[in-house]
Each structure stands twice: as C-alpha cells, then as structure tokens.
Design an enzyme around this catalytic site. Structure first.
Site, PDB file in Angstrom:
ATOM      1  N   SER A 307       6.376   7.204  -4.567  1.00  0.00           N
ATOM      2  CA  SER A 307       5.371   6.380  -5.233  1.00  0.00           C
ATOM      3  C   SER A 307       5.167   6.842  -6.665  1.00  0.00           C
ATOM      4  O   SER A 307       5.621   7.928  -7.060  1.00  0.00           O
ATOM      5  CB  SER A 307       4.041   6.462  -4.481  1.00  0.00           C
ATOM      6  OG  SER A 307       3.464   7.748  -4.644  1.00  0.00           O
ATOM      7  N   CYS A 308       4.443   6.038  -7.436  1.00  0.00           N
ATOM      8  CA  CYS A 308       4.144   6.417  -8.814  1.00  0.00           C
ATOM      9  C   CYS A 308       3.311   7.698  -8.847  1.00  0.00           C
ATOM     10  O   CYS A 308       3.541   8.582  -9.688  1.00  0.00           O
ATOM     11  CB  CYS A 308       3.407   5.289  -9.527  1.00  0.00           C
ATOM     12  SG  CYS A 308       1.924   4.703  -8.679  1.00  0.00           S
ATOM     13  N   HIS A 335      -6.825   5.175  -9.542  1.00  0.00           N
ATOM     14  CA  HIS A 335      -5.645   4.331  -9.717  1.00  0.00           C
ATOM     15  C   HIS A 335      -6.013   2.938 -10.193  1.00  0.00           C
ATOM     16  O   HIS A 335      -6.981   2.332  -9.722  1.00  0.00           O
ATOM     17  CB  HIS A 335      -4.892   4.246  -8.377  1.00  0.00           C
ATOM     18  CG  HIS A 335      -3.473   3.835  -8.491  1.00  0.00           C
ATOM     19  ND1 HIS A 335      -3.083   2.557  -8.831  1.00  0.00           N
ATOM     20  CD2 HIS A 335      -2.321   4.541  -8.312  1.00  0.00           C
ATOM     21  CE1 HIS A 335      -1.768   2.489  -8.856  1.00  0.00           C
ATOM     22  NE2 HIS A 335      -1.280   3.679  -8.538  1.00  0.00           N
ATOM     23  N   ASN A 491       1.375   4.036 -14.204  1.00  0.00           N
ATOM     24  CA  ASN A 491       1.875   3.800 -12.854  1.00  0.00           C
ATOM     25  C   ASN A 491       2.874   2.649 -12.773  1.00  0.00           C
ATOM     26  O   ASN A 491       3.523   2.465 -11.752  1.00  0.00           O
ATOM     27  CB  ASN A 491       0.706   3.530 -11.892  1.00  0.00           C
ATOM     28  CG  ASN A 491      -0.284   2.522 -12.420  1.00  0.00           C
ATOM     29  OD1 ASN A 491      -1.188   2.876 -13.187  1.00  0.00           O
ATOM     30  ND2 ASN A 491      -0.132   1.267 -12.028  1.00  0.00           N
TER      31      ASN A 491
END
Length: 581
Positions: A307-308, A335, A491
């Site tokens: 994932s980011c 996030h 992200n």
C-alpha cells in the site's frame, strides 16, 4: 527619559542602485548559464539515455528558472549551493565521454569531489568523474534492458499516474514500455473521456505533452507512445497478441482482485506472463516495497506493491531498525480520502466508511503495520496500526510512535534520517524536510515514498529504563527512548513512483544510479557499502534555519543561503571559462 534607539545611517542612494543593478546582472548571467545547460541535458537523455539530477530531482524538461531553483535547493539538504557555471562545465564534460544509460546525480558528484580534495594525492574533478562513473564511461550505445510490454488493467487514479510516468520514461533504450490499458466501456464516447482524464488532473495538473485520440483504432497517442485501449469485463478473455503484445506484465490497479487465484486469471490471457498488483496482496502473494525487499520478488509471477502507507513508512522503519532497533510501536496514518468512500452518507460495507468523506474525519483500519512485518520480518508482532481518513484530496501523514532499543537524541536521529535521504540506497524512498511552514499540499507531486518532517520529531526523555533492563514502553521492555516521527507522503503520485520502480525492476532492471551510495541502509543489496550511515558530518538545521523540500521551492534564508557560490575548481576553470563565453 529613555535615550532614542540608535539607527543605522541610510545607505547612499547610489550604492542601493548599484546593488540593484549588480543583482539583476548576476541573475541574467545565471539564466544564460541555465539556458546553455538545457540542450546538453536533453542531448544526454535523448542520445545516451542519461538522466541528470540534483539530489534525485531530475533536470530534464526544466525551465531555466527551474534549473536555477534546483541549484539553490541543493543547500537545503547538504548545506552546499551548486554553482551554475560549474554545473554547465560538468555537463559538457559528461557530454564528451560517451556515457552509457545511467542516472547521474550532479550534487553527489560535487560532494565526492569535495571529499577528494582531502585525499593524498588530490584527485582532479575529471579523475573523480571517471572513477565514479566507471560503469558507464565509454559505453555510449550499449543497450539497457530489453523492451518489456506493460498493460494497465484499469485506468483510475493510480493507473493514470503510472501511465504518465511510463510515458515520461519512454525511449528507445528498452525497459518497461506501456502498450495498452484495459477498461470496461462506460459510454459511447468512452475513449475521449479516458483521454481527457489523462490530459487533465485536478490534483496533479495537466499532462506534460500532447495527446491525440484515434477513435477508429481505439488508441491514445501520448508524446509518441501509442496506447491501445481494450474493452473487456474479464481479464482471462483478452487476446493481447492480437495487438502485437507479448510476454507482458499486467499491472492490475482496479483493486477488485487481491488474492492469487483471482489475479492469475490475467495469466490465462494470451500475451501475458506476470502480474503486478497495486494494492496489498492477500494470502501467499509477496508484498514488495521497492528499495527494501524488491530483490525477494525473484521469479514470482504474481507480486503486490503493498500500500501507499506501507511504502511510505517501511524505508524509514528499516533505517531506524538497522541503527537503533525498533522494539515496539504504533502507526497512525492520517489519510486523504479515497474513491471507495461516499461523498454523502450512504451504505458502505466497511465500518464508518459510509459516512460522508467530505464532512467527516473517519476512523478506520489499516493493514500497513501487518504489511510492514511481511517486508521486514524482524518487526513481526512489534507494530500496531490504525487510520483516520480526513477530507483532503491527496497527501497523507503517518505518525510513527516507536520505542527504540538503543537510546538516541533528537539531533542524532534527524541527522541520520537526513543523511539517509542524501547518500544511502534508500535515498529515492526517503526524503527529509525541516521547515516550520510546510503543510500537506507542499508534498503533492513528491516522487519519494515518504518525507520525514524533521522539526516534528519528538524524542522523549522519559522511560529511559534502568540498568537492569526495566521500562514500561508499549509492547515490551527495554532501555530505549520513545520517539515520534511524522512522515508525509503523496499517497497517489509518490506511491505510483514506487510502483513504476518495482515494475521496471520486474521488467529487467534500470540503468545504474551514479555515483553509487557511500552508505548502506537496512534492506539494501549494496553489500559493499558500510552497514550504517555516517551522521558525524551532518547536523540538522535549527528552527531558525527553515528549509523546504518536496516541490523544490526555496524556503526562508538559511545559514547556507548567505554563503557565496562555490568557486569552480582549478581543473574545471578552463572548461567553465569556455562554457560561459
């Protein structure tokens, strides 16, 4: 009665005018030097496959002002302002030694030369260049990796950014090359709409180049790269060989399939041989963070880019664990919203995610801590994690609340991370910033996996533990101090850069990045480098010395900003004079 405060005598008007004129003339001279650099920078790339950069920020396709900004920006990381006349002379030197494909960092070349001045016998700059670039000197025309076809399955946020990066990297020197995207047809004018989304982006701005749509052939031509748009609802039924695509790596960025049996359906299609998932993989799928464990991908035909958040925090955790040992910790990521949330309150299968993303901060889960343990097995069971989704469109920040095994003070910790961002195998993953003014939008477009915010670092003096190993840190006992680190990350774009790095590795590798790192970090394949980073020569700027990274923009005046431009060394003097005539 208080005596009046003495004031400095006003500067004579003539002196002020002269200073104004001098500064204007100096700027014009520097602009002329930057303008002379641009064709050399372009020729090195187009002819030789050489990308030149300053601390990892490419000079390719920059305006003259952009080139000069990067020269001044260099001081923010290593306290050294690059001289534009020296840079032009170096570029002309590189232009004449028939280099093979490579990524060459001019700031690191300059730093290596400054270090060579203390050697006995003293080496000239020409000798330093030849030694540091020995792998590619005289190898003009030597090909890089063979071309490898790439298909993007899905063309959403990550898919379009990966496409932009692959188009940016396109050339005739092989490696990953974008051939097609696969989508489900959404409307009669689907192709035009897809091209428009590639051309315009509300967060990342316009596409850098030209886009032509051929509706008859279902193709988009972007900067000369022909992208075949294929419409399909089932990955197993696509015949890629029909379009001349063979042995392709399929990048699945739909998020619909996360386990190996589902993703292997891509391999049932004709013309495919490997799958890269742009999300955390489930089950036996290896999760890979480029720069840390990409060598473990081996011959796996299905690989996940994690994932980011995992990509942002794992390199930093690797550096910390390698130097001081991470005993335990909690990762909290704040996030930006994502497409799976609702604009207004509506049903959502996930807890809390049904509430309006534009109006709420939403507590939710994250698998980043678990995924870190897959990439760094020594941290298994030591980390927990959670997330807060907030109403911003892009850029997130991870808060690492850790207990290290070995005591460390704040300056030492920051200096170590700053040095890792400059001269370690993880320098493309870790960036570093110290400024009291940066906010999330300053990191839009960052090509690093994560950016450490040095001024936000906290090292607590409490809980040091006693001599018999006592201590009450979270998750265990030890003598280390609690530390808190803040790591910003784009992200979307930063993660897409990591995906492309991994994709190019799977496609056969990339040209070398030179000069090679002098210091190694955890997870590096550079076995010849020292095991730890040297922080003794680096000190972090203070709060009175704010600087900025990310966009490359200048911050407030720092202690190095007032320093004179570096004078060209003796062995470069003739080249410099010739370059500026």
């Amino acid at each position: 009665m208080m005596a009046p405060t003495p004031t400095a005598a006003p500067e004579p008007l003539g002196d002020t005018t002269a200073r104004y004129d001098d500064r204007q003339a100096e700027w014009a001279g520097r602009m002329a030097l930057a303008e002379a650099m641009i064709p050399v920078i372009g020729r090195l790339w187009r002819r030789d496959g050489v990308v030149v950069s300053i601390h990892g920020r490419s000079l390719l396709d920059r305006s003259p002002v952009g080139v000069l900004k990067l020269h001044r920006f260099a001081r923010q990381l290593d306290d050294h302002v690059l001289d534009s006349a020296e840079t032009l002379a170096v570029l002309q030197l590189l232009d004449g030694i028939e280099l093979g494909p490579a990524s060459i960092d001019l700031a690191r070349l300059s730093a290596r030369h400054r270090a060579a001045r203390d050697e006995q016998p003293v080496r000239s700059f020409v000798d330093v260049v030849h030694a540091e670039l020995a792998d590619v000197v005289g190898r003009r025309g030597d090909g890089g990796p063979p071309p490898r076809d790439v298909v993007l399955y899905g063309f959403g946020r990550i898919g379009r950014l990966v496409a932009r990066l692959l188009i940016e990297h396109a050339g005739d020197r092989g490696g990953a090359r974008l051939r097609a995207v696969v989508v489900r047809r959404g409307s009669a004018d689907d192709l035009v709409k897809r091209a428009s989304l590639l051309r315009r982006d509300s967060i990342h701005g316009p596409f850098a180049g030209t886009i032509v749509v051929d509706e008859a052939a279902d193709t988009i031509v972007a900067n000369g790269t022909t992208i075949q748009v294929i419409y399909s609802d089932d990955p197993a039924t696509v015949d890629y060989e029909r379009y001349g695509i063979r042995d392709a790596i399929v990048v699945d960025n739909t998020g619909r399939w996360r386990d190996e049996p589902s993703l292997r359906r891509h391999l049932e299609a004709r013309g495919t041989s490997r799958v890269l998932l742009t999300a955390p993989g489930k089950g036996a799928i290896p999760n890979v963070v480029f720069g840390v464990n990409h060598e473990t991908a081996g011959d796996d035909v299905v690989v996940a880019a994690a994932s980011c958040t995992t990509n942002a925090i794992t390199p930093v955790l690797a550096v910390l664990d390698d130097r001081w040992g991470v005993e335990s910790g909690h990762v909290e990521t704040v996030h930006a919203v994502t497409n799976d949330q609702n604009l207004t309150d509506n049903f959502h299968p996930g807890d809390r995610r049904g509430r309006s993303a534009s109006l709420n901060m939403v507590l939710t889960e994250t698998g980043a801590a678990k995924a870190v343990a897959e990439v760094l097995p020594q941290l298994a069971g030591r980390l927990t994690g959670s997330a807060i989704r907030v109403p911003t469109a892009d850029v997130s920040v991870a808060v690492l609340n850790l207990r290290l095994r070995t005591p460390v003070d704040r300056d030492e910790l920051n200096a170590h991370l700053r040095r890792a961002s400059l001269d370690s195998p993880l320098r493309r993953q870790i960036d570093y910033v110290e400024s009291p003014e940066v906010a999330s939008t300053d990191f839009v477009g960052s090509r690093h996996a994560g950016v450490v915010d040095g001024l936000a670092t906290v090292v607590s003096g409490d809980g040091d533990g006693d001599e018999d190993g006592g201590g009450d840190g979270a998750g265990g006992h030890g003598s280390g101090r609690p530390v808190v680190l803040y790591v910003w990350y784009d992200n979307e774009f930063g993660y897409s850069c990591q995906v492309v790095r991994l994709l190019e590795h799977l496609a056969g590798g990339t040209p070398p990045s030179l000069p090679r790192p002098a210091r190694a970090a955890s997870g590096s394949a550079d076995a010849a480098a020292p095991a730890t980073l040297d922080v003794s020569r680096t000190t972090s700027p203070s709060r009175a010395d704010p600087v900025r990274t990310g966009s490359g923009e200048e911050g407030s005046t720092s202690r190095s900003a007032a320093a004179p431009l570096t004078e060209p060394t003796d062995d470069l003097l003739d080249l410099t004079l010739e370059a500026t005539r």
